[in-house]
Design a protein around this motif. Structure first.
Motif, PDB file in Angstrom:
ATOM      1  N   ASP A  40       0.885  -1.169   0.000  1.00 55.41           N
ATOM      2  CA  ASP A  40       0.000   0.000   0.000  1.00 55.41           C
ATOM      3  C   ASP A  40       0.922   1.216   0.000  1.00 55.41           C
ATOM      4  O   ASP A  40       1.530   1.561   1.021  1.00 55.41           O
ATOM      5  N   PHE A  41       1.041   1.877  -1.155  1.00 55.34           N
ATOM      6  CA  PHE A  41       1.970   3.000  -1.315  1.00 55.34           C
ATOM      7  C   PHE A  41       1.255   4.297  -0.920  1.00 55.34           C
ATOM      8  O   PHE A  41       0.189   4.607  -1.455  1.00 55.34           O
ATOM      9  N   GLY A  42       1.839   5.048   0.038  1.00 58.03           N
ATOM     10  CA  GLY A  42       1.164   6.250   0.554  1.00 58.03           C
ATOM     11  C   GLY A  42      -0.011   5.824   1.421  1.00 58.03           C
ATOM     12  O   GLY A  42      -1.118   6.341   1.301  1.00 58.03           O
ATOM     13  N   CYS A  43       0.262   4.860   2.313  1.00 52.34           N
ATOM     14  CA  CYS A  43      -0.814   4.143   3.033  1.00 52.34           C
ATOM     15  C   CYS A  43      -1.531   4.989   4.075  1.00 52.34           C
ATOM     16  O   CYS A  43      -2.547   4.569   4.620  1.00 52.34           O
ATOM     17  N   GLY A  44      -1.008   6.186   4.384  1.00 51.46           N
ATOM     18  CA  GLY A  44      -1.671   7.028   5.369  1.00 51.46           C
ATOM     19  C   GLY A  44      -1.796   6.342   6.711  1.00 51.46           C
ATOM     20  O   GLY A  44      -0.828   5.762   7.227  1.00 51.46           O
ATOM     21  N   THR A  45      -3.011   6.348   7.271  1.00 48.29           N
ATOM     22  CA  THR A  45      -3.244   5.746   8.583  1.00 48.29           C
ATOM     23  C   THR A  45      -3.556   4.242   8.486  1.00 48.29           C
ATOM     24  O   THR A  45      -4.022   3.645   9.449  1.00 48.29           O
ATOM     25  N   PRO A  65       5.334   8.573   3.920  1.00 49.65           N
ATOM     26  CA  PRO A  65       6.355   9.547   4.344  1.00 49.65           C
ATOM     27  C   PRO A  65       6.055  10.244   5.670  1.00 49.65           C
ATOM     28  O   PRO A  65       6.987  10.617   6.388  1.00 49.65           O
ATOM     29  N   SER A  66       4.770  10.424   6.008  1.00 49.61           N
ATOM     30  CA  SER A  66       4.459  11.230   7.207  1.00 49.61           C
ATOM     31  C   SER A  66       4.525  10.378   8.481  1.00 49.61           C
ATOM     32  O   SER A  66       3.827   9.357   8.602  1.00 49.61           O
ATOM     33  N   GLY A  67       5.352  10.835   9.433  1.00 46.84           N
ATOM     34  CA  GLY A  67       5.486  10.115  10.701  1.00 46.84           C
ATOM     35  C   GLY A  67       4.168  10.060  11.458  1.00 46.84           C
ATOM     36  O   GLY A  67       3.830   9.050  12.077  1.00 46.84           O
ATOM     37  N   GLY A  68       3.393  11.148  11.406  1.00 48.42           N
ATOM     38  CA  GLY A  68       2.102  11.196  12.110  1.00 48.42           C
ATOM     39  C   GLY A  68       1.134  10.162  11.560  1.00 48.42           C
ATOM     40  O   GLY A  68       0.471   9.435  12.316  1.00 48.42           O
ATOM     41  N   MET A  69       1.033  10.082  10.228  1.00 48.19           N
ATOM     42  CA  MET A  69       0.124   9.119   9.595  1.00 48.19           C
ATOM     43  C   MET A  69       0.594   7.689   9.882  1.00 48.19           C
ATOM     44  O   MET A  69      -0.208   6.807  10.211  1.00 48.19           O
ATOM     45  N   ARG A  70       1.906   7.483   9.781  1.00 48.98           N
ATOM     46  CA  ARG A  70       2.476   6.141  10.006  1.00 48.98           C
ATOM     47  C   ARG A  70       2.211   5.661  11.427  1.00 48.98           C
ATOM     48  O   ARG A  70       1.875   4.501  11.660  1.00 48.98           O
ATOM     49  N   ALA A  71       2.339   6.563  12.394  1.00 47.94           N
ATOM     50  CA  ALA A  71       2.121   6.172  13.797  1.00 47.94           C
ATOM     51  C   ALA A  71       0.690   5.665  13.990  1.00 47.94           C
ATOM     52  O   ALA A  71       0.452   4.678  14.699  1.00 47.94           O
ATOM     53  N   LYS A  72      -0.266   6.321  13.333  1.00 45.08           N
ATOM     54  CA  LYS A  72      -1.669   5.873  13.449  1.00 45.08           C
ATOM     55  C   LYS A  72      -1.832   4.485  12.816  1.00 45.08           C
ATOM     56  O   LYS A  72      -2.568   3.651  13.330  1.00 45.08           O
TER      57      LYS A  72
END
Ligand SMILES: C[S@@+](CC[C@H](N)C(=O)[O-])C[C@H]1O[C@@H](n2cnc3c(N)ncnc32)[C@H](O)[C@@H]1O
Length: 245
Positions: A40-45, A65-72
């Motif tokens: 899933d590329f650019g998988c967000g949350t 790329p976003s640490g915030g989205m990845r953490a979720k």
């Protein structure tokens, strides 16, 4: 102005979730087993990755790329490997994935050719790629363009149209298979939930239109929803399918 997904990550799951018809379409189109490797590329949350893994038991991975989205995403399903990466760098070896998909991501990519080269590197020969997006025609026909006219202008600048996607993918060894339109014409009742979604700027484009237009459009939408029975037809999404040569 780029959209700040670390900021958006705090509210993203309040206003967005996976579209089950998209996942059904993946499952219908492909023979997914528990040994299928999926990215899933650019998988967000991780909403799509999470549901797809639950339904198929496949080996699902997420790059974001976003640490915030990845953490979720990690909090949602620690058994899925969610890693940092972007269109220039996907931290997996060559020919690793059987299937790569991206939902609502391509309009954020600054160099689509570079992205296809990098996705091509990690996709097996004969593997599949699906880009879930909206055509310019579908953008023009979104019902809320009448409330927020600039959203169509902003988004047609951000979203590459289908011909451009297909030609850039073709240059990077992806053969176009077909476009599948889903959700087109489905009737949706607009309720206070949608108003809340707009209040929360649930689509990134609400961060990109003039404040005055956003405020006026929101006020009109609130009035129309309060007056009751506001129905619209969904302009649909397009799944652009490719096979890696
Ligand atoms: C609208 S969100 C979609 C998230 C997820 N795919 C979904 O459908 O819920 C767009 C995502 O694209 C990611 N993104 C932005 N630039 C990117 C890039 N250069 N490479 C990969 N992903 C990127 C954002 O961080 C964000 O998570």
């Amino acid at each position: 102005m780029p959209v700040n997904y670390n900021e958006i990550s705090e509210k993203y799951d309040n206003v967005r979730s996976e579209n089950k018809s998209v996942i059904d379409s993946f499952i219908k189109e492909l023979k997914i087993t528990n040994s299928t490797r999926i990215l899933d590329f650019g998988c967000g949350t991780g909403n799509y990755a999470n549901t797809l893994q639950r339904l198929t038991q496949a080996q699902v991975y997420g790059v974001e790329p976003s640490g915030g989205m990845r953490a979720k995403a990690i909090a949602k399903n620690p058994s899925i490997t969610f890693v940092k990466g972007n269109h220039e760098s996907i931290p997996f070896e060559d020919n690793y994935f059987d299937f790569v998909y991206m939902t609502d991501v391509i309009h954020h990519i600054p160099d689509v050719r570079r992205m296809f080269a990098e996705i091509g590197r990690v996709t097996k020969s004969g593997g599949s790629l699906c880009i879930v997006t909206q055509s310019h025609n579908q953008i023009d026909n979104r019902f809320y363009v009448k409330y927020f006219p600039s959203t169509a202008i902003v988004d047609k600048e951000r979203y590459p149209d289908l011909d451009s996607i297909i030609s850039k993918a073709h240059d990077q060894s992806f053969e176009h298979i077909k476009n599948v339109i889903i959700g087109n014409g489905a009737e949706i009742a607009v309720t206070s939930d949608f108003v809340e979604f707009v209040r929360n700027k649930g689509f990134s484009m609400f961060h990109l239109i003039p404040d005055a237009e956003y405020t006026t459009g929101l006020k009109q939408l609130e009035t129309d929803v309060l007056s009751g029975n506001l129905k619209y037809k969904h302009s649909g999404e397009t799944l652009v399918w490719f096979k890696k040569k």
